[in-house]
Design an enzyme around this catalytic site. Structure first.
Site, PDB file in Angstrom:
ATOM      1  N   GLY A 135       0.825  -1.200   0.000  1.00 45.67           N
ATOM      2  CA  GLY A 135       0.000   0.000   0.000  1.00 45.67           C
ATOM      3  C   GLY A 135       0.852   1.240   0.000  1.00 45.67           C
ATOM      4  N   GLU A 377      -4.494   8.510  -2.314  1.00 45.58           N
ATOM      5  CA  GLU A 377      -3.428   9.429  -2.750  1.00 45.58           C
ATOM      6  C   GLU A 377      -2.394   9.689  -1.649  1.00 45.58           C
ATOM      7  OE1 GLU A 377      -3.023  10.467  -5.740  1.00 45.58           O
ATOM      8  OE2 GLU A 377      -4.969  10.468  -6.749  1.00 45.58           O
ATOM      9  N   THR A 379      -1.780   8.249   2.609  1.00 43.79           N
ATOM     10  CA  THR A 379      -2.456   8.377   3.900  1.00 43.79           C
ATOM     11  C   THR A 379      -2.002   9.635   4.645  1.00 43.79           C
ATOM     12  OG1 THR A 379      -0.735   7.159   5.075  1.00 43.79           O
ATOM     13  CG2 THR A 379      -2.539   5.857   4.110  1.00 43.79           C
TER      14      THR A 379
END
Length: 396
Positions: A135, A377, A379
């Site tokens: 991620g 876009e 965290t």
């Protein structure tokens, strides 16, 4: 400095009218049905929303670097997001993640092939960066692409990819390992994979907390072959290219969050002025009016940081500001506005009381939609890392 002029405000009026007439009457049903309104995209294209930052030669409206084009895009995202966040992110991702990488890094053949349809709203494009096991650590990409006989053979998976599975999606650009550099680190490149390519599978749509109208899918690639010429930009520069793309996307998310905050302020004022308790409008109570005053402060601050960042982006395109200034301003704007948006929905829902928990009121939909703004876009934690680095603080 970054005050919006008459042209920008006139454009705001046009987009607001479109959002009010073409989107607002349908969003509750679309949200309930998790329906992506593909027929709305060409109408957005006809309005010129996808071509604001694209030169005229590819069907856009950009004439010069001093016209405040990126600011116009943020206005459009804000106004669509004020009515519905899913429609706002469709435009934001369609331009920032679909069009922008091709426009910035594509060769002339790639631009001519894909941009006219994307600008006109006849097609959408996506960008696959995030993976199921990578991620925020996007550099840990596991998707691989091997060059064989003039073709890239792609294997791997991507997660949470916007605009990737619609009936009008034409291409998805993905990051993939294409080798190792001189120091043995993974070399990451960007490769364009047209929809329908054998070995390219669009997984079923996610069952999401919010953004129910937005198209979001996981993607998988198994022996997926595309021509060597589908490489976007230079080999090994894909990760660097996408970090630059994220800076623009963070400002766009700020505009989306600003639209949400504005709507929460409007809804809270309307409800507090008409809902009565103990014989008086509830807005006479400080327990209601003070939080609404806080909403106004959030909105004002969000507007300032968003459009300052957008102004800096336009100034950078004109050669007057540095990449570092835009990066820092984008992170500041994205961090503040996304967290303020989550707070704004909580405040508005509280003002509505029990009705705020009911889907017939828009605050419930916006409450569900807000949380992803702190994640997509980059965290909030990533934004703080970027800001801290920009301040000159030591990093590991």
């Amino acid at each position: 400095m970054f005050e919006l002029g008459k042209d920008h405000e006139d454009f705001r009026t046009v987009v607001r009218e479109f959002a009010t007439e073409a989107v607002e009457p349908h969003v509750a049903q679309w949200d309930r049905e998790h329906h992506f309104p593909a027929d709305l995209v060409p109408r957005m294209g006809e309005l010129g929303l996808f071509g604001l930052v694209v030169p005229e030669e590819y069907g856009g409206s950009l004439e010069d670097a001093d016209g405040g084009a990126f600011t116009s895009l943020c206005i459009a995202i804000e106004e669509l997001g004020r009515v519905d966040q899913s429609i706002g992110i469709t435009l934001s991702a369609g331009v920032g993640l679909g069009i922008n990488p091709i426009l910035t890094y594509g060769d002339e053949e790639q631009k001519a092939r894909f941009l006219p349809d994307l600008v006109a709203g006849r097609a959408l494009a996506g960008f696959g960066l995030t993976e199921p096991d990578a991620g925020s650590d996007a550099g840990a990409t596991r998707t691989k692409a091997v060059l064989e006989d003039g073709q890239w053979v792609v294997d791997g998976a991507k997660a949470f990819i916007t605009n990737s599975g619609t009936d009008i999606t034409s291409v998805v650009t993905v990051t993939a390992r294409t080798g190792t550099d001189a120091e043995g680190r993974p070399e990451i490149s960007a490769i364009m994979i047209p929809s329908g390519t054998p070995g390219f599978t669009v997984e079923p749509a996610y069952d999401k907390l919010g953004w129910n109208i937005s198209d979001t899918h996981g993607l998988s690639f198994s022996g997926c072959r595309v021509p060597e010429g589908n490489l976007l930009g230079e080999q090994g520069h894909g990760f660097r290219q996408f970090l630059k793309t994220l800076d623009d996307g963070r400002i766009a998310i700020s505009a989306l969050a600003l639209g949400l905050i504005t709507r929460m302020r409007e809804e809270a004022i309307r409800y507090a002025s008409t809902r009565t308790a103990f014989g008086k409008p509830i807005g006479v109570n400080q327990g209601v009016s003070f939080p609404i005053a806080d909403l106004a402060v959030m909105e004002e601050n969000a507007r300032l940081v968003t459009y300052r960042a957008a102004w800096l982006k336009d100034e950078h395109e004109a050669g007057r500001r540095s990449v570092a200034e835009v990066k820092q301003a984008a992170a500041v704007a994205k961090l503040y506005t996304s967290e303020a948006a989550v707070s704004a929905t909580r405040i508005a829902t509280q003002v509505f009381g029990g009705n705020g928990f009911m889907e017939e009121y828009p605050v419930a939909r916006f409450y569900r939609d807000a949380k992803i703004l702190e994640i997509g876009e980059g965290t909030s934690e990533v934004q703080r890392m970027v800001i801290a680095k920009g301040l000159g603080l030591p990093t590991a």
